[in-house]
Design a protein around this motif. Structure first.
Motif, PDB file in Angstrom:
ATOM      1  N   MET A  52      19.825  -0.246 -27.799  1.00 28.30           N
ATOM      2  CA  MET A  52      19.244  -1.565 -27.590  1.00 28.30           C
ATOM      3  C   MET A  52      19.586  -2.101 -26.189  1.00 28.30           C
ATOM      4  SD  MET A  52      19.646  -5.185 -29.548  1.00 28.30           S
ATOM      5  CE  MET A  52      20.635  -6.127 -28.450  1.00 28.30           C
ATOM      6  N   THR A  53      20.792  -1.853 -25.731  1.00 33.92           N
ATOM      7  CA  THR A  53      21.206  -2.354 -24.425  1.00 33.92           C
ATOM      8  C   THR A  53      20.330  -1.776 -23.314  1.00 33.92           C
ATOM      9  OG1 THR A  53      23.470  -2.595 -25.206  1.00 33.92           O
ATOM     10  CG2 THR A  53      23.145  -2.593 -22.830  1.00 33.92           C
ATOM     11  N   TYR A  54      20.046  -0.488 -23.398  1.00 26.11           N
ATOM     12  CA  TYR A  54      19.192   0.143 -22.394  1.00 26.11           C
ATOM     13  C   TYR A  54      17.809  -0.506 -22.390  1.00 26.11           C
ATOM     14  CZ  TYR A  54      16.377   3.598 -19.964  1.00 26.11           C
ATOM     15  OH  TYR A  54      15.511   4.209 -19.099  1.00 26.11           O
ATOM     16  N   ALA A  55      17.236  -0.715 -23.571  1.00 26.09           N
ATOM     17  CA  ALA A  55      15.915  -1.345 -23.674  1.00 26.09           C
ATOM     18  C   ALA A  55      15.942  -2.756 -23.087  1.00 26.09           C
ATOM     19  CB  ALA A  55      15.456  -1.381 -25.132  1.00 26.09           C
ATOM     20  N   LEU A  56      17.007  -3.488 -23.359  1.00 27.80           N
ATOM     21  CA  LEU A  56      17.132  -4.856 -22.842  1.00 27.80           C
ATOM     22  C   LEU A  56      17.187  -4.849 -21.319  1.00 27.80           C
ATOM     23  CD1 LEU A  56      19.135  -7.715 -24.301  1.00 27.80           C
ATOM     24  CD2 LEU A  56      19.412  -7.219 -21.891  1.00 27.80           C
ATOM     25  N   LEU A  57      18.036  -3.989 -20.763  1.00 30.09           N
ATOM     26  CA  LEU A  57      18.175  -3.942 -19.301  1.00 30.09           C
ATOM     27  C   LEU A  57      16.899  -3.440 -18.635  1.00 30.09           C
ATOM     28  CD1 LEU A  57      21.826  -2.573 -19.017  1.00 30.09           C
ATOM     29  CD2 LEU A  57      21.038  -4.921 -18.648  1.00 30.09           C
ATOM     30  N   LEU A  58      16.325  -2.369 -19.176  1.00 26.37           N
ATOM     31  CA  LEU A  58      15.105  -1.813 -18.603  1.00 26.37           C
ATOM     32  C   LEU A  58      13.970  -2.827 -18.626  1.00 26.37           C
ATOM     33  CD1 LEU A  58      13.490   0.610 -17.469  1.00 26.37           C
ATOM     34  CD2 LEU A  58      12.984   1.223 -19.852  1.00 26.37           C
ATOM     35  N   SER A  59      13.756  -3.457 -19.765  1.00 24.49           N
ATOM     36  CA  SER A  59      12.640  -4.408 -19.855  1.00 24.49           C
ATOM     37  C   SER A  59      12.890  -5.656 -19.018  1.00 24.49           C
ATOM     38  CB  SER A  59      12.353  -4.773 -21.318  1.00 24.49           C
ATOM     39  OG  SER A  59      13.473  -5.360 -21.926  1.00 24.49           O
ATOM     40  N   THR A  60      14.134  -6.075 -18.878  1.00 22.83           N
ATOM     41  CA  THR A  60      14.436  -7.219 -18.009  1.00 22.83           C
ATOM     42  C   THR A  60      14.020  -6.905 -16.582  1.00 22.83           C
ATOM     43  OG1 THR A  60      16.294  -7.939 -19.389  1.00 22.83           O
ATOM     44  CG2 THR A  60      16.257  -8.726 -17.114  1.00 22.83           C
ATOM     45  N   VAL A  61      14.427  -5.733 -16.086  1.00 22.73           N
ATOM     46  CA  VAL A  61      14.111  -5.350 -14.715  1.00 22.73           C
ATOM     47  C   VAL A  61      12.606  -5.155 -14.524  1.00 22.73           C
ATOM     48  CG1 VAL A  61      14.394  -3.514 -12.985  1.00 22.73           C
ATOM     49  CG2 VAL A  61      16.375  -4.350 -14.262  1.00 22.73           C
ATOM     50  N   VAL A  62      11.983  -4.417 -15.440  1.00 20.03           N
ATOM     51  CA  VAL A  62      10.549  -4.121 -15.300  1.00 20.03           C
ATOM     52  C   VAL A  62       9.716  -5.402 -15.338  1.00 20.03           C
ATOM     53  CG1 VAL A  62       8.562  -3.043 -16.444  1.00 20.03           C
ATOM     54  CG2 VAL A  62      10.667  -1.745 -16.130  1.00 20.03           C
ATOM     55  N   ILE A  63       9.985  -6.270 -16.274  1.00 17.48           N
ATOM     56  CA  ILE A  63       9.187  -7.498 -16.393  1.00 17.48           C
ATOM     57  C   ILE A  63       9.500  -8.459 -15.256  1.00 17.48           C
ATOM     58  CG2 ILE A  63       8.642  -9.485 -17.854  1.00 17.48           C
ATOM     59  CD1 ILE A  63       7.496  -6.691 -18.767  1.00 17.48           C
ATOM     60  N   PHE A  64      10.741  -8.516 -14.810  1.00 20.78           N
ATOM     61  CA  PHE A  64      11.071  -9.346 -13.647  1.00 20.78           C
ATOM     62  C   PHE A  64      10.241  -8.899 -12.452  1.00 20.78           C
ATOM     63  CE2 PHE A  64      13.437 -10.278  -9.775  1.00 20.78           C
ATOM     64  CZ  PHE A  64      13.770 -11.614  -9.949  1.00 20.78           C
ATOM     65  N   ILE A  65      10.207  -7.589 -12.224  1.00 23.45           N
ATOM     66  CA  ILE A  65       9.428  -7.037 -11.108  1.00 23.45           C
ATOM     67  C   ILE A  65       7.937  -7.315 -11.304  1.00 23.45           C
ATOM     68  CG2 ILE A  65       8.692  -4.874 -10.026  1.00 23.45           C
ATOM     69  CD1 ILE A  65      11.606  -3.888 -10.529  1.00 23.45           C
ATOM     70  N   ALA A  66       7.460  -7.132 -12.545  1.00 25.37           N
ATOM     71  CA  ALA A  66       6.036  -7.353 -12.830  1.00 25.37           C
ATOM     72  C   ALA A  66       5.632  -8.799 -12.571  1.00 25.37           C
ATOM     73  CB  ALA A  66       5.726  -6.975 -14.276  1.00 25.37           C
ATOM     74  N   GLU A  67       6.543  -9.697 -12.806  1.00 25.34           N
ATOM     75  CA  GLU A  67       6.231 -11.121 -12.676  1.00 25.34           C
ATOM     76  C   GLU A  67       6.232 -11.591 -11.221  1.00 25.34           C
ATOM     77  OE1 GLU A  67       5.260 -14.896 -14.344  1.00 25.34           O
ATOM     78  OE2 GLU A  67       5.012 -12.819 -14.961  1.00 25.34           O
ATOM     79  N   LEU A  68       6.916 -10.851 -10.345  1.00 26.02           N
ATOM     80  CA  LEU A  68       6.970 -11.259  -8.938  1.00 26.02           C
ATOM     81  C   LEU A  68       5.565 -11.268  -8.339  1.00 26.02           C
ATOM     82  CD1 LEU A  68      10.128  -9.347  -7.696  1.00 26.02           C
ATOM     83  CD2 LEU A  68       9.936 -11.759  -8.303  1.00 26.02           C
ATOM     84  N   GLY A  69       5.184 -12.378  -7.786  1.00 23.36           N
ATOM     85  CA  GLY A  69       3.872 -12.514  -7.172  1.00 23.36           C
ATOM     86  C   GLY A  69       2.744 -12.726  -8.160  1.00 23.36           C
ATOM     87  N   ASP A  70       3.063 -12.842  -9.445  1.00 25.67           N
ATOM     88  CA  ASP A  70       2.043 -13.046 -10.473  1.00 25.67           C
ATOM     89  C   ASP A  70       1.599 -14.508 -10.466  1.00 25.67           C
ATOM     90  OD1 ASP A  70       0.860 -11.575 -12.928  1.00 25.67           O
ATOM     91  OD2 ASP A  70       1.553 -13.471 -13.788  1.00 25.67           O
ATOM     92  N   LYS A  71       0.414 -14.736 -11.019  1.00 27.62           N
ATOM     93  CA  LYS A  71      -0.085 -16.118 -11.036  1.00 27.62           C
ATOM     94  C   LYS A  71       0.803 -17.029 -11.874  1.00 27.62           C
ATOM     95  CE  LYS A  71      -3.440 -15.668 -14.769  1.00 27.62           C
ATOM     96  NZ  LYS A  71      -4.840 -15.759 -15.128  1.00 27.62           N
TER      97      LYS A  71
END
Length: 194
Positions: free
Chosen positions: A1-20
């Motif tokens: 679970m920890t890996y999923a939490l960290l991975l998704s935090t990073v991926v979604i943070f990056i995805a959100e950068l510059g998003d509307k």
């Protein structure tokens, strides 16, 4: 679970950068208290991402024997997200006006706007993709944290500096990160990473 939490935090943070959604957060922060904006974003994100991980979990569990092809498809999706990020995402004048005219409770106005804006957005699709491979609960919490953190950054930068984040750096950096995740998923699905 920890890996999923960290991975998704990073991926979604990056995805959100510059998003509307970040632009919406900045716009709402000019009208409402930052606390109310963040609370509205958090509630909307938690609801949208819970539905996203439910869908991703169902796909991942229902097709468990096809984890290799699912990983390859997820990798291709991430390469698509990289291209989507390069294309950019802008807040239209109409969307900006709606954000400025939102009436009623600030939390309700922000929450409703973010809920509608996130349906079908790349962060929702990235969350679904992650949930096909990773722990659903960790993905849900991590994706929510990642999105709220990115939008909080937009609010702080927007309020403190009165400027937008450097678009080109964000766009290229986020796109490159998506591409790396995509290649890693494809390699994993094809059996190259074991």
């Amino acid at each position: 679970m920890t890996y999923a939490l960290l991975l998704s935090t990073v991926v979604i943070f990056i995805a959100e950068l510059g998003d509307k959604s970040q632009l919406m957060a900045m716009t709402f922060a000019t009208r409402y208290r930052a606390r109310d904006v963040l609370l509205g974003i958090t509630v909307a994100t938690a609801v949208v991402h819970l539905a996203s991980v439910a869908l991703g979990y169902w796909i991942g569990a229902g097709f468990a024997e096809y984890q290799g092809p699912i990983a390859v498809c997820a990798g291709v999706a991430f390469l698509g997200f990289a291209a989507w990020t390069l294309r950019g995402d802008e807040l239209t004048e109409d969307e900006a006006e709606k954000a400025k005219r939102a009436s009623g409770s600030a939390v309700l106005a922000v929450g409703t706007a973010f809920f509608l804006a996130e349906l079908g957005d790349k962060t929702m699709l990235a969350t679904i993709t992650l949930a096909t491979q990773e722990n659903w609960f960790g993905t849900w919490i991590g994706s929510t944290i990642g999105m709220v953190a990115a939008d909080a950054l937009a609010i702080v930068v927007g309020v403190a500096l009165g400027k937008h984040l450097p678009d080109k750096v964000i766009k290229y950096g986020a796109s490159a990160a998506f591409a790396v995740f995509g290649v890693l998923l494809i390699a994993e699905g094809a059996g190259w990473l074991g």
